[in-house]
Design a protein around this motif. Structure first.
Motif, PDB file in Angstrom:
ATOM      1  N   ASP A 269       0.858  -1.179   0.000  1.00 49.41           N
ATOM      2  CA  ASP A 269       0.000   0.000   0.000  1.00 49.41           C
ATOM      3  C   ASP A 269       0.894   1.228   0.000  1.00 49.41           C
ATOM      4  OD1 ASP A 269      -1.827   2.023   0.373  1.00 49.41           O
ATOM      5  OD2 ASP A 269      -2.764   1.149   2.149  1.00 49.41           O
ATOM      6  N   ALA A 270       1.040   1.882  -1.140  1.00 50.16           N
ATOM      7  CA  ALA A 270       1.958   3.009  -1.288  1.00 50.16           C
ATOM      8  C   ALA A 270       1.581   4.201  -0.411  1.00 50.16           C
ATOM      9  CB  ALA A 270       2.026   3.439  -2.748  1.00 50.16           C
ATOM     10  N   ARG A 271       0.369   4.220   0.095  1.00 46.30           N
ATOM     11  CA  ARG A 271      -0.052   5.316   0.977  1.00 46.30           C
ATOM     12  C   ARG A 271       0.491   5.141   2.385  1.00 46.30           C
ATOM     13  NH1 ARG A 271      -6.236   4.344   0.345  1.00 46.30           N
ATOM     14  NH2 ARG A 271      -5.339   2.278   0.553  1.00 46.30           N
ATOM     15  N   GLN A 272       1.007   3.982   2.682  1.00 45.09           N
ATOM     16  CA  GLN A 272       1.443   3.656   4.032  1.00 45.09           C
ATOM     17  C   GLN A 272       2.964   3.601   4.118  1.00 45.09           C
ATOM     18  OE1 GLN A 272       0.292  -0.242   5.582  1.00 45.09           O
ATOM     19  NE2 GLN A 272      -1.047   0.901   6.956  1.00 45.09           N
ATOM     20  N   SER A 273       3.493   4.078   5.230  1.00 45.85           N
ATOM     21  CA  SER A 273       4.929   4.034   5.482  1.00 45.85           C
ATOM     22  C   SER A 273       5.191   3.299   6.785  1.00 45.85           C
ATOM     23  CB  SER A 273       5.500   5.445   5.588  1.00 45.85           C
ATOM     24  OG  SER A 273       5.401   6.117   4.366  1.00 45.85           O
ATOM     25  N   PHE A 274       6.366   2.696   6.872  1.00 48.32           N
ATOM     26  CA  PHE A 274       6.812   2.037   8.090  1.00 48.32           C
ATOM     27  C   PHE A 274       7.968   2.835   8.662  1.00 48.32           C
ATOM     28  CE2 PHE A 274       4.812  -1.402   5.747  1.00 48.32           C
ATOM     29  CZ  PHE A 274       4.046  -1.992   6.729  1.00 48.32           C
ATOM     30  N   TYR A 275       8.010   2.926   9.980  1.00 50.70           N
ATOM     31  CA  TYR A 275       9.052   3.682  10.666  1.00 50.70           C
ATOM     32  C   TYR A 275       9.820   2.748  11.589  1.00 50.70           C
ATOM     33  CZ  TYR A 275       6.336   7.562   8.946  1.00 50.70           C
ATOM     34  OH  TYR A 275       5.668   8.424   8.116  1.00 50.70           O
ATOM     35  N   ALA A 276      11.130   2.958  11.663  1.00 55.05           N
ATOM     36  CA  ALA A 276      11.998   2.156  12.530  1.00 55.05           C
ATOM     37  C   ALA A 276      13.206   2.997  12.897  1.00 55.05           C
ATOM     38  CB  ALA A 276      12.440   0.883  11.825  1.00 55.05           C
ATOM     39  N   LEU A 277      13.867   2.616  13.970  1.00 53.47           N
ATOM     40  CA  LEU A 277      15.097   3.299  14.349  1.00 53.47           C
ATOM     41  C   LEU A 277      16.153   3.051  13.287  1.00 53.47           C
ATOM     42  CD1 LEU A 277      15.466   2.640  18.168  1.00 53.47           C
ATOM     43  CD2 LEU A 277      14.624   4.681  17.028  1.00 53.47           C
ATOM     44  N   GLU A 278      16.961   4.037  13.035  1.00 48.14           N
ATOM     45  CA  GLU A 278      18.054   3.909  12.074  1.00 48.14           C
ATOM     46  C   GLU A 278      18.959   2.770  12.517  1.00 48.14           C
ATOM     47  OE1 GLU A 278      20.108   4.210   8.914  1.00 48.14           O
ATOM     48  OE2 GLU A 278      18.784   5.922   9.183  1.00 48.14           O
TER      49      GLU A 278
END
Length: 66
Positions: free
Chosen positions: A48-57
């Motif tokens: 789903d291109a509208r969604q992003s995932f976030y994580a620590l670098e």
């Protein structure tokens, strides 16, 4: 936000809102600040291109292999 992402999981903004009980506006602001500081990374979902995932670098590789 940082403490939750310390688990190594990649999370969406919606998941972070639910986990923290903060407003989506506050979560969005915190994510933008952490991203600008280079503390977290944002990855776009292929499903789903509208969604992003976030994580620590640097935590993304550890989270997927554990």
């Amino acid at each position: 936000m940082y403490k939750i992402l310390e688990s190594g999981r990649q999370m969406t903004q919606k998941e972070l809102v639910m986990e923290t009980s903060l407003s989506s506006r506050t979560v969005r602001y915190a994510l933008r600040r952490l991203k600008d500081e280079g503390i977290i990374i944002e990855r776009h979902s292929f499903i789903d291109a509208r969604q992003s995932f976030y994580a620590l670098e640097g935590a993304v590789g550890r989270a997927t292999t554990a």
